[in-house]
Design an enzyme around this catalytic site. Structure first.
Site, PDB file in Angstrom:
ATOM      1  N   ASP A   1       7.772  -5.027 -13.810  1.00 25.13           N
ATOM      2  CA  ASP A   1       6.710  -4.189 -12.800  1.00 25.13           C
ATOM      3  C   ASP A   1       7.081  -3.068 -13.624  1.00 25.13           C
ATOM      4  O   ASP A   1       7.472  -2.547 -13.711  1.00 25.13           O
ATOM      5  CB  ASP A   1       7.076  -4.865 -11.638  1.00 25.13           C
ATOM      6  CG  ASP A   1       7.125  -3.835 -10.887  1.00 25.13           C
ATOM      7  OD1 ASP A   1       6.088  -3.313 -11.012  1.00 25.13           O
ATOM      8  OD2 ASP A   1       7.540  -4.194  -9.838  1.00 25.13           O
TER       9      ASP A   1
ATOM     10  N   SER B   1       6.600  -4.510  -2.390  1.00 23.95           N
ATOM     11  CA  SER B   1       5.981  -3.176  -2.636  1.00 23.95           C
ATOM     12  C   SER B   1       6.547  -2.542  -1.248  1.00 23.95           C
ATOM     13  O   SER B   1       7.322  -1.642  -0.903  1.00 23.95           O
ATOM     14  CB  SER B   1       4.984  -3.176  -2.945  1.00 23.95           C
ATOM     15  OG  SER B   1       4.379  -1.985  -3.102  1.00 23.95           O
ATOM     16  N   TRP B   2       5.144  -1.213  -1.440  1.00 28.17           N
ATOM     17  CA  TRP B   2       5.076  -0.471   0.294  1.00 28.17           C
ATOM     18  C   TRP B   2       6.102  -1.604   1.350  1.00 28.17           C
ATOM     19  O   TRP B   2       6.906  -0.405   1.992  1.00 28.17           O
ATOM     20  CB  TRP B   2       3.928   0.114   0.183  1.00 28.17           C
ATOM     21  CG  TRP B   2       3.967   0.705   1.935  1.00 28.17           C
ATOM     22  CD1 TRP B   2       3.703   0.194   3.498  1.00 28.17           C
ATOM     23  CD2 TRP B   2       4.854   1.624   2.022  1.00 28.17           C
ATOM     24  NE1 TRP B   2       3.648   0.775   4.082  1.00 28.17           N
ATOM     25  CE2 TRP B   2       4.758   2.035   3.946  1.00 28.17           C
ATOM     26  CE3 TRP B   2       5.460   3.205   1.868  1.00 28.17           C
ATOM     27  CZ2 TRP B   2       5.176   2.671   4.621  1.00 28.17           C
ATOM     28  CZ3 TRP B   2       6.282   4.092   3.084  1.00 28.17           C
ATOM     29  CH2 TRP B   2       6.077   3.838   3.508  1.00 28.17           C
TER      30      TRP B   2
ATOM     31  N   HIS C   1       3.976  -7.090 -10.577  1.00 27.11           N
ATOM     32  CA  HIS C   1       4.455  -6.749  -9.986  1.00 27.11           C
ATOM     33  C   HIS C   1       3.804  -7.275  -8.556  1.00 27.11           C
ATOM     34  O   HIS C   1       4.114  -6.976  -7.629  1.00 27.11           O
ATOM     35  CB  HIS C   1       3.562  -4.997  -9.293  1.00 27.11           C
ATOM     36  CG  HIS C   1       4.144  -4.471  -8.190  1.00 27.11           C
ATOM     37  ND1 HIS C   1       5.165  -4.363  -7.724  1.00 27.11           N
ATOM     38  CD2 HIS C   1       3.013  -3.877  -7.190  1.00 27.11           C
ATOM     39  CE1 HIS C   1       4.956  -3.224  -6.574  1.00 27.11           C
ATOM     40  NE2 HIS C   1       3.607  -3.351  -6.262  1.00 27.11           N
TER      41      HIS C   1
ATOM     42  N   GLY D   1       0.714  -1.687   0.161  1.00 31.97           N
ATOM     43  CA  GLY D   1       0.021  -0.293  -0.082  1.00 31.97           C
ATOM     44  C   GLY D   1       1.380   1.000   0.116  1.00 31.97           C
ATOM     45  O   GLY D   1       0.759   1.897  -0.904  1.00 31.97           O
TER      46      GLY D   1
END
Length: 323
Positions: free
Chosen positions: A265, A110-111, A293, A43
């Site tokens: 990605d 990711s985050w 991704h 996120g």
């Protein structure tokens, strides 16, 4: 190809009060006396689900998952109050202490890779190693690529829907324009902006179209927390100093790490992972040739499950050939 482990239920659930007004949802599954791993979701604002604990052999790992401030089952939902990277790092320390964990493996995508690096650099003595996916360094060029211009040229049809809530005269700074609506008093405008922001991410997350991923991102409750919290973080440069994560890599250079990144990605381009790997000689970079991704893509899932198995066996001094 390795797939996710079968579904399991938590053996413990916790509601952990941290800085007001936040109460975090935390659960534990697997083996209570196993090697501890913490799953750090993306996120920011996405939350965990039943799949989050399935990357790990439940016979080897004590698996901790938690929903970060404002998302998932943590409360209050989509809250931006007292919600910064430094506070999320402090929350992880609070969870570790509350559960009586000395050291743990960090697993984030990711985050989640961003937060894992920030935590490890703040508390290297508490980390066995890191397994990271879809590296997101939160540099200005990374925000610009996905939310202003770059990925837009590859998905002009999806981009048109992303732009729809923003008048033409405000499109020179799209993150600020979205932030204005996502934090404004008009709830209809807020949800319109949240759906556009989050659906753009879901549509571009996979190399091949995946309606399940898009539906997950565009579901209204989740879309609101993803869009509000992501935009809040990104207009503030993720509350990080310029190039902070790369600059501070010497603090964790000794830790083992596996970096898994899709060749295609388009949310977090491969140069993020490449730059991190160059700054981290003790890391192994696995470029997945037919993936974008999302962790749900077959090649990425395979690499993550294998990495978790191999790291556990190495740390527990078990034969690697059984992985």
């Amino acid at each position: 190809m390795q797939t996710l482990y079968p579904e399991i239920k938590p053996f413990a659930r916790h509601e952990l009060a941290v800085q007001e007004p936040h109460v975090l949802y935390v659960d534990e599954s697997g083996t209570p006396d196993g090697l501890t791993v913490v799953f750090i979701h993306g996120g920011p604002g996405a939350g965990c689900d039943g799949a989050s604990r399935r990357y790990f052999d439940p016979n080897l790992y004590r698996i901790v998952t938690f929903d970060q401030r404002g998302c998932g089952r943590s409360t209050p939902h989509a809250s931006l109050e007292n919600n910064t990277t430094q506070e999320l790092v402090a929350d992880m320390e609070r969870i570790r202490e509350h559960l009586g964990i000395d050291k743990w493996v960090l697993f984030g995508g990711s985050w989640g890779s961003t937060l894992a690096l920030a935590y490890a650099q703040a508390h290297p003595e508490r980390v066995h190693g890191l397994i990271l996916r879809g590296i997101f360094l939160c540099r200005p060029q990374d925000f610009h690529w996905f939310y202003q211009e770059g990925a837009s040229r590859l998905f002009p049809d999806f981009w048109e829907d992303y732009l729809a809530p923003i008048p033409a005269d405000e499109r020179g700074d799209l993150m600020q324009a979205f932030y204005k609506r996502l934090t404004g008093p008009d709830q209809i405008a807020q949800m319109h902006a949240a759906k556009a922001w989050s659906t753009w991410e879901g549509r571009t997350a996979t190399l091949r179209p995946n309606p399940q991923v898009v539906d997950r991102f565009s579901e209204p409750h989740r879309a609101l927390s993803i869009a509000r919290i992501e935009c809040h973080y990104f207009v503030n440069n993720a509350f990080l100093a310029p190039d902070q994560l790369l600059r501070d890599m010497p603090k964790i250079a000794h830790l083992p790490g596996v970096i898994v990144h899709g060749r295609y990605d388009l949310i977090c381009p491969l140069d993020n992972a490449w730059a991190l790997h160059q700054a981290w000689p003790n890391s192994e970079l696995q470029i997945i040739r037919d993936a974008g991704h999302a962790a749900a893509e077959v090649g990425i899932t395979d690499a993550l499950v294998r990495a978790a198995d191999q790291l556990a066996r190495r740390l527990l001094d078990l034969p690697l050939e059984e992985a």
